[in-house]
Enzyme design. Structure first.
Site, PDB file in Angstrom:
ATOM      1  N   HIS A 218       0.812  -1.227   0.000  1.00  0.00           N
ATOM      2  CA  HIS A 218       0.000   0.000   0.000  1.00  0.00           C
ATOM      3  C   HIS A 218       0.843   1.273   0.000  1.00  0.00           C
ATOM      4  O   HIS A 218       0.475   2.272   0.637  1.00  0.00           O
ATOM      5  CB  HIS A 218      -0.966  -0.003   1.198  1.00  0.00           C
ATOM      6  CG  HIS A 218      -1.698  -1.304   1.355  1.00  0.00           C
ATOM      7  ND1 HIS A 218      -1.277  -2.301   2.203  1.00  0.00           N
ATOM      8  CD2 HIS A 218      -2.792  -1.779   0.737  1.00  0.00           C
ATOM      9  CE1 HIS A 218      -2.093  -3.327   2.108  1.00  0.00           C
ATOM     10  NE2 HIS A 218      -3.018  -3.051   1.222  1.00  0.00           N
ATOM     11  N   CYS A 219       1.992   1.223  -0.683  1.00  0.00           N
ATOM     12  CA  CYS A 219       2.906   2.389  -0.766  1.00  0.00           C
ATOM     13  C   CYS A 219       3.329   2.887   0.610  1.00  0.00           C
ATOM     14  O   CYS A 219       3.663   4.072   0.764  1.00  0.00           O
ATOM     15  CB  CYS A 219       2.291   3.554  -1.541  1.00  0.00           C
ATOM     16  SG  CYS A 219       1.856   3.142  -3.223  1.00  0.00           S
ATOM     17  N   SER A 220       3.289   2.023   1.600  1.00  0.00           N
ATOM     18  CA  SER A 220       3.698   2.448   2.938  1.00  0.00           C
ATOM     19  C   SER A 220       4.511   1.348   3.610  1.00  0.00           C
ATOM     20  O   SER A 220       4.061   0.713   4.578  1.00  0.00           O
ATOM     21  CB  SER A 220       2.479   2.808   3.790  1.00  0.00           C
ATOM     22  OG  SER A 220       2.920   3.287   5.045  1.00  0.00           O
TER      23      SER A 220
END
Ligand code: ALA
Length: 381
Positions: free
Chosen positions: A339-341
């Site tokens: 999730h791009c995190s």
């Protein structure tokens, strides 16, 4: 089909948003603020209305301090690049999205001092660590309002107070909370408020912005982009007037028409009512997930401290397989992976594979939740 990917973008968009975009293209398609003809004036009016709606939605006193950007990542980058200089200290948290971490890591290479205050396994911020990181003279604290992975809501009010106590500014990344949690900037003491238009505000992709509070001295900020604004055209330097200083080039008029309509739509529904509805659905989902053997739910147990974004894993199964089966066999759309995190997944112990994220939103129903729980029960076997 059941759409559970609201943390990535909201869908479906309200009919009023689609109508406003079509209307803009048909009746107001000029270049705003550039020409004096009726289509240019009509376009300018639609964008001004969007600016006023956004300011009203968040209780921001001055619509001219609402800067429109192509998305929240641009808003965050513009603020970080405009503010931070080599030698400055910036403090952030252990559950940030790469829209914050990547510009900060680049600035760190350029001589900005970066301190990351850790978060616990449910995403709760270690506020004592943050206080220790906040030496007098720190320039900025930047934090997301809620995690895009596990929904944890960070204490924005206390973060603002801690930042201001050492003379730092506070930037809130509201990507996951704008239109989802009631936010009133006349009482929440945020200096730089970055928002996206296409999630909780129900506008289209390609919209977002930055709201500058009174503590921010606009004259001290360097514009990151420069170009045509339709104002002060005799000069070759970027105008100082707001919002032109930070809005170079033709704006996304059609997108902003949709954003304005989206904001007015959620204001008419009431953000507090939306929050209540999502709290009830989140409770139903989490209680159902707890009855499925092998399913592990991340994020705070206290529903008041989380948004409707819920991450899970199934013991012994890959997240991609679960996401694939939900989609292919049950018509349920989720997002799996990091999730791009990556910072959040390192914090909660789910790196490098990530989680399956079920992100509820405005059009989610009780029936959707009950079907999703039974689908997962079926997949887990
Ligand atoms: N940041 C968005 C997400 O969490 C795209 O999916």
């Amino acid at each position: 089909m059941i759409y559970l990917d609201y943390a990535a973008t909201s869908w479906p968009k309200p009919p009023a948003v689609i109508a406003a975009m079509a209307d803009f293209l048909e009746h107001a398609g000029g270049n705003p603020g550039r020409s004096g003809h009726r289509l240019s004036i009509a376009a300018g009016r639609v964008i001004n209305e969007a600016r006023e709606s956004v300011a009203a939605c968040f209780g921001a006193p001055d619509p001219l301090r609402v800067v429109f950007t192509p998305n929240v990542t641009y808003a965050l980058n513009i603020a970080l690049l405009a503010l931070l200089r080599p030698g400055d200290r910036v403090v952030t948290t252990g559950i940030e999205h790469n829209s914050v971490m990547r510009p900060l890591r680049a600035l760190e290479k350029a001589g900005v001092e970066l301190v990351v205050a850790p978060c616990g396994p449910d995403g709760s911020l270690d506020e004592a660590a943050l206080q220790r990181a906040l030496a007098p003279g720190a320039r900025l604290v930047v934090a997301n309002h809620a995690s895009n992975v596990i929904g944890t809501i960070l204490p924005a009010e206390r973060l603002a107070t801690a930042a201001h106590a050492v003379g730092a500014l506070f930037m809130l990344d509201a990507a996951q909370t704008a239109g989802v949690l009631p936010i009133d900037l006349s009482t929440l003491d945020v200096d730089l408020f970055a928002f996206t238009g296409h999630k909780g505000l129900h506008g289209p992709p390609g919209t977002g912005g930055l709201i500058l509070g009174e503590r921010v001295d606009v004259d001290e900020l360097q514009p990151v982009f420069a170009g045509g604004t339709g104002s002060r055209s005799e000069r070759e330097e970027q105008p100082e007037i707001m919002p032109d200083k930070f809005e170079a080039g033709t704006p996304n008029g059609v997108g902003l028409a949709g954003l304005g309509a989206g904001v007015r739509h959620i204001m008419a529904l009431g953000v507090a009512a939306i929050r209540e509805q999502e709290l009830g659905l989140t409770r139903l989902l989490c209680e159902g997930l707890a009855t499925i053997p092998g399913v592990r739910v991340y994020g705070p147990a206290d529903r008041e401290r989380r948004t409707a974004t819920v991450s899970i894993i199934v013991e012994g199964r890959s997240v991609s397989e679960i996401g694939y089966l939900l989609d292919e066999e049950h018509d349920i759309l989720t997002r799996v992976g990091l999730h791009c995190s990556p910072a959040t997944h390192r914090t909660i112990g789910t790196a490098p594979d990530g989680t399956v994220r079920l992100a509820l939103g405005l059009a989610t129903t009780r029936e959707d939740i009950l079907i999703t729980i039974e689908a997962l029960r079926d997949i887990v076997g």
